[in-house]
Design an enzyme around this catalytic site. Structure first.
Site, PDB file in Angstrom:
ATOM      1  N   PRO A 142       0.798  -1.232   0.000  1.00 36.09           N
ATOM      2  CA  PRO A 142       0.000   0.000   0.000  1.00 36.09           C
ATOM      3  C   PRO A 142       0.832   1.284   0.000  1.00 36.09           C
ATOM      4  O   PRO A 142       0.861   2.043   0.975  1.00 36.09           O
ATOM      5  CB  PRO A 142      -0.837  -0.138   1.273  1.00 36.09           C
ATOM      6  N   CYS A 143       1.465   1.550  -1.126  1.00 36.62           N
ATOM      7  CA  CYS A 143       2.305   2.745  -1.238  1.00 36.62           C
ATOM      8  C   CYS A 143       1.481   4.022  -1.086  1.00 36.62           C
ATOM      9  O   CYS A 143       2.032   5.068  -0.731  1.00 36.62           O
ATOM     10  CB  CYS A 143       3.072   2.732  -2.543  1.00 36.62           C
ATOM     11  N   HIS A 144       0.165   3.937  -1.297  1.00 45.60           N
ATOM     12  CA  HIS A 144      -0.685   5.119  -1.121  1.00 45.60           C
ATOM     13  C   HIS A 144      -0.739   5.558   0.335  1.00 45.60           C
ATOM     14  O   HIS A 144      -1.086   6.699   0.619  1.00 45.60           O
ATOM     15  CB  HIS A 144      -2.103   4.850  -1.665  1.00 45.60           C
TER      16      HIS A 144
END
Length: 192
Positions: A142-144
């Site tokens: 989950p780079c967001h």
């Protein structure tokens, strides 16, 4: 990146953000693609990167990953760390960054600098950002949920860029450093 000859298939699936795709091989999930507004645009994007790829029925583990992604993008908290990723061609530093990002639960965030510090490399915030910019597994990794210092959005390489990142954080009811949700704050007083 994974060679076409090693890929077993892909599946397109609709989400609240648009058409997404997952690509898999015998070692696990090889790529996740976020979102395109139409199936045709997603297919075009996939075939540019993987010209020999063919659609197929995903194995059970990939089906479960797709279900988790769809649920997460509907606002249901899902922990996707169960997904098996094909990390064979991923450099060691990126693996460590991806593992740290996967430990950020839905609705929570960390900064690039916090991830660097967790890795024992406090001066590597920019390298963390670069690693996440090359993340082939968005949502599963989950780079967001990783922000720039001062709770700034930072970049996002998926179609729609930062607005997609912010929409994903909104769906998750993200908190910034224990503060109320990113979009739950009181609006500034009117100056009218």
């Amino acid at each position: 990146m994974t060679a076409d000859s090693e890929l077993h298939g892909f599946k397109l699936f609709p989400t609240t953000l648009g058409q997404c795709a997952v690509v898999w091989n015998e070692h696990g999930i090889a790529a996740v693609r976020l979102p395109e507004q139409t199936e045709g645009r997603m297919l075009s994007r996939l075939y540019r990167q993987f010209p020999l790829l063919e659609a197929g029925a995903p194995p059970h583990a990939v089906h479960e990953a797709v279900a988790g992604i769809v649920a997460l993008l509907k606002g249901h908290a899902r922990d996707l760390r169960f997904c098996t990723l094909d990390l064979r061609r991923t450099p060691p530093f990126q693996r460590r960054v991806y593992a740290a990002a996967q430990d950020i639960l839905p609705g929570k965030t960390k900064t690039y600098g916090e991830i660097a510090a967790l890795l024992g490399e406090p001066g590597a915030a920019r390298a963390v950002g670069q690693a996440l910019g090359h993340n082939p597994f968005p949502i599963i990794v989950p780079c967001h949920r990783v922000l720039a210092s001062g709770a700034q959005s930072g970049g996002f390489s998926a179609p729609g860029g930062v607005s997609t990142k912010l929409r994903m954080l909104l769906i998750e009811g993200a908190e910034i450093g224990g503060a109320p949700g990113l979009f739950d704050r009181e609006p500034p007083p009117s100056t009218l």
